[in-house]
Design a protein around this motif. Structure first.
Motif, PDB file in Angstrom:
ATOM      1  N   ARG A  11       0.827  -1.206   0.000  1.00  0.00           N
ATOM      2  CA  ARG A  11       0.000   0.000   0.000  1.00  0.00           C
ATOM      3  C   ARG A  11       0.862   1.257   0.000  1.00  0.00           C
ATOM      4  O   ARG A  11       0.538   2.251  -0.655  1.00  0.00           O
ATOM      5  CB  ARG A  11      -0.932   0.018   1.221  1.00  0.00           C
ATOM      6  N   ARG A  12       1.978   1.225   0.736  1.00  0.00           N
ATOM      7  CA  ARG A  12       2.886   2.373   0.775  1.00  0.00           C
ATOM      8  C   ARG A  12       3.458   2.638  -0.613  1.00  0.00           C
ATOM      9  O   ARG A  12       3.497   3.791  -1.077  1.00  0.00           O
ATOM     10  CB  ARG A  12       4.009   2.089   1.768  1.00  0.00           C
ATOM     11  N   ARG A  13       3.885   1.602  -1.304  1.00  0.00           N
ATOM     12  CA  ARG A  13       4.461   1.775  -2.643  1.00  0.00           C
ATOM     13  C   ARG A  13       3.399   2.247  -3.634  1.00  0.00           C
ATOM     14  O   ARG A  13       3.690   3.042  -4.540  1.00  0.00           O
ATOM     15  CB  ARG A  13       5.096   0.460  -3.111  1.00  0.00           C
ATOM     16  N   GLU A  14       2.195   1.765  -3.476  1.00  0.00           N
ATOM     17  CA  GLU A  14       1.124   2.235  -4.351  1.00  0.00           C
ATOM     18  C   GLU A  14       0.850   3.716  -4.142  1.00  0.00           C
ATOM     19  O   GLU A  14       0.625   4.460  -5.112  1.00  0.00           O
ATOM     20  CB  GLU A  14      -0.145   1.415  -4.097  1.00  0.00           C
ATOM     21  N   ARG A  15       0.890   4.166  -2.884  1.00  0.00           N
ATOM     22  CA  ARG A  15       0.701   5.602  -2.604  1.00  0.00           C
ATOM     23  C   ARG A  15       1.823   6.422  -3.215  1.00  0.00           C
ATOM     24  O   ARG A  15       1.593   7.507  -3.764  1.00  0.00           O
ATOM     25  CB  ARG A  15       0.622   5.833  -1.093  1.00  0.00           C
ATOM     26  N   LEU A  16       3.047   5.908  -3.140  1.00  0.00           N
ATOM     27  CA  LEU A  16       4.175   6.612  -3.744  1.00  0.00           C
ATOM     28  C   LEU A  16       4.005   6.707  -5.261  1.00  0.00           C
ATOM     29  O   LEU A  16       4.313   7.737  -5.872  1.00  0.00           O
ATOM     30  CB  LEU A  16       5.485   5.907  -3.393  1.00  0.00           C
ATOM     31  N   ALA A  17       3.528   5.626  -5.874  1.00  0.00           N
ATOM     32  CA  ALA A  17       3.309   5.640  -7.322  1.00  0.00           C
ATOM     33  C   ALA A  17       2.260   6.682  -7.701  1.00  0.00           C
ATOM     34  O   ALA A  17       2.371   7.355  -8.738  1.00  0.00           O
ATOM     35  CB  ALA A  17       2.890   4.256  -7.804  1.00  0.00           C
ATOM     36  N   GLU A  18       1.243   6.834  -6.871  1.00  0.00           N
ATOM     37  CA  GLU A  18       0.168   7.778  -7.160  1.00  0.00           C
ATOM     38  C   GLU A  18       0.610   9.232  -7.043  1.00  0.00           C
ATOM     39  O   GLU A  18      -0.080  10.129  -7.525  1.00  0.00           O
ATOM     40  CB  GLU A  18      -1.013   7.497  -6.229  1.00  0.00           C
TER      41      GLU A  18
END
Length: 516
Positions: A11-18
């Protein structure tokens, strides 16, 4: 023990991607009137339908303990989505990270988007903004070497052209490989004030000693829609998205299917009284071919392609009783409807799209022949016109012509698909021959006129004599035209024809390679 730590990390990496390239880069994108790639995807795809692939791909930096301390997402977003309820591959460049260039690990995801579209046999909608896979000179230092140019995955781009529809939307400054991807499609659109397309940017042009130019001077939408590199230009990204969806609505998901029939709600028996007198009796007077075509096809269904180039021919997609068709007609308001090199190129492309996706073709003919003169010879008009006739011969789809007025010369022979018993009908205004009477008379009767003591009177006498023989009814007597019809019957007859024509169509891969 659970896998919650790993899920939290995901979830953290997905937020960074966004976060894309960061708040400052996103603000800069908005400052120039452009949406971010994720905002574009959200507007194009049906609500909640986007299935993103490779979201957490990017460039990461770790501390000595293996903990992630910095992450820059790949500057390419793609996945599978639904567009008006039909599946498509949707991909887009992220200009907020290294201007969409190859410096940010774009290649693998871009190649995957093309390969999945081909393997899943789905339409591909490309949202182009940047280099779209091309590198910069900074790549030399990063790689520690130079590299000989290659086009990774290009073979898949080409193969997909023969499998399913592809649409390219140029939404920002696109150069190099991005420009090549823009034109390697069945339909392309630029946004007028926020996009440019060029082979190389202003800095490279200046370094080559070719002067100082701006991006707009090199690649404004008005340039590329006038030369045919891009099909159409619009005023906003939202309009570009709408055009993409509209274009795809006429086409099948792939060559394995026939185009979808819609319940359009327009009476197939409708007889428009305005058609009765739309064509002037004076052959030198023009009329509005777009209005004529729009009055015959299903109301509001005409989707014109390439309005700004090859302007002596009007072409695009439409529906007749809900059945998708490709339609074209000569434009008497431009060069009298004479075929130019550019209009021939545009027409060949339309024929090829119809052939690939099994769209019956309707020709509203008012063709005085090839445009003549020095410029036409320099433009190789006869070569491009011959390509049209070859494309017609090779086309596997039914073809119907309504001769509205003129049909002269080699180009006028496109009233029939060569070698086929194409359906033809003519209005009472039909006028045809190897050469137009106006101008041709002086050539055919040159000796008689030269020997006459009163050449003007003789010319008038010959003209009157020949005019008595020009009636389309005389041609119908010899079955040189199958039927002369009331213009008001045009729509009902075409709707009857297209229902019969569709019965002859079966999905199949092309026997030739589509060339954009």
């Amino acid at each position: 023990m659970t896998w919650q730590p790993e899920l939290d990390e995901l979830r953290r990496r997905e937020r960074l991607a966004e976060q894309l390239g960061g708040a400052d880069k996103v603000d800069r994108q908005h400052h120039f009137g452009k949406l971010t790639v994720r905002e574009r995807v959200e507007q194009v795809a049906d609500d909640g339908s986007f299935w993103e692939l490779g979201k957490t791909a990017g460039v990461a930096r770790y501390d000595e303990h293996g903990n992630l301390i910095e992450f820059t997402p790949s500057n390419f977003v793609f996945g599978i989505a639904e567009l008006d309820g039909r599946p498509v591959v949707l991909s887009g460049d992220d200009f907020t990270v290294r201007g969409g260039s190859n410096d940010a690990s774009i290649s693998a995801k871009r190649e995957a988007s093309e390969a999945i579209a081909a393997e899943m046999r789905l339409p591909h909608v490309r949202l182009l903004d940047g280099m779209s896979g091309g590198g910069s000179v900074k790549t030399i230092e990063q790689a520690g070497r130079t590299y000989i140019p290659v086009l990774p995955g290009w073979h898949v781009v080409v193969d997909h052209l023969n499998i399913a529809p592809s649409v390219s939307l140029v939404l920002g400054s696109v150069a190099g490989f991005g420009a090549a991807r823009a034109v390697a499609s069945h339909y392309s659109v630029m946004v007028r004030d926020t996009s440019q397309m060029m082979i190389a940017g202003p800095a490279l042009v200046e370094q080559a000693g070719l002067g100082t130019v701006s991006k707009e001077e090199l690649g404004h939408a008005d340039i590329h829609t006038a030369n045919g590199a891009i099909d159409d230009a619009v005023d906003s990204e939202a309009e570009a998205f709408e055009r993409a969806a509209h274009f795809l609505s006429y086409l099948p998901t792939s060559v394995d299917e026939l185009p979808p029939v819609e319940q359009w709600g327009d009476d197939p028996g409708r007889r428009d009284p305005g058609l009765a007198d739309i064509v002037p009796r004076n052959p030198r007077q023009s009329y509005d071919m777009r209005a004529l075509m729009s009055a015959v096809v299903d109301e509001g269904s005409f989707f014109e392609i390439g309005r700004s180039w090859g302007t002596s021919v009007i072409g695009g997609l439409a529906r007749l009783d809900g059945v998708p068709v490709a339609v074209y007609g000569e434009n008497p308001m431009m060069y009298g409807g004479g075929w130019t090199a550019d209009s021939c190129r545009k027409l060949t492309r339309l024929i090829d799209i119809a052939s690939l996706f099994k769209l019956p073709m309707v020709h509203f003919e008012d063709c005085p022949g090839f445009l003549i003169g020095k410029q036409s010879e320099q433009d190789a008009t006869v070569r491009y016109g011959t390509e049209v006739l070859v494309a017609l011969r090779e086309s596997p789809v039914p073809y119907c012509t309504v001769v509205i007025r003129k049909a002269f010369g080699i180009a006028g022979a496109a009233n029939r698909k060569p070698g086929a018993e194409s359906m033809r009908m003519a209005w009472p205004s039909g006028d045809w021959g190897s050469l137009p009477l106006e101008g041709g008379l002086e050539v055919a009767y040159k000796a008689e006129l030269a020997a006459s003591d009163a050449p003007d009177e003789l010319k008038a006498e010959i003209t009157e004599r020949l005019n008595r023989l020009r009636s389309p009814h005389r041609s119908a007597e010899f079955y040189e035209i199958e039927q002369v019809i009331d213009p008001l019957d045009t729509r009902p007859m075409l709707c009857d024809w297209v229902r019969l024509a569709r019965r002859t169509l079966t999905p199949s891969p092309p026997s030739w390679g589509y060339r954009p």
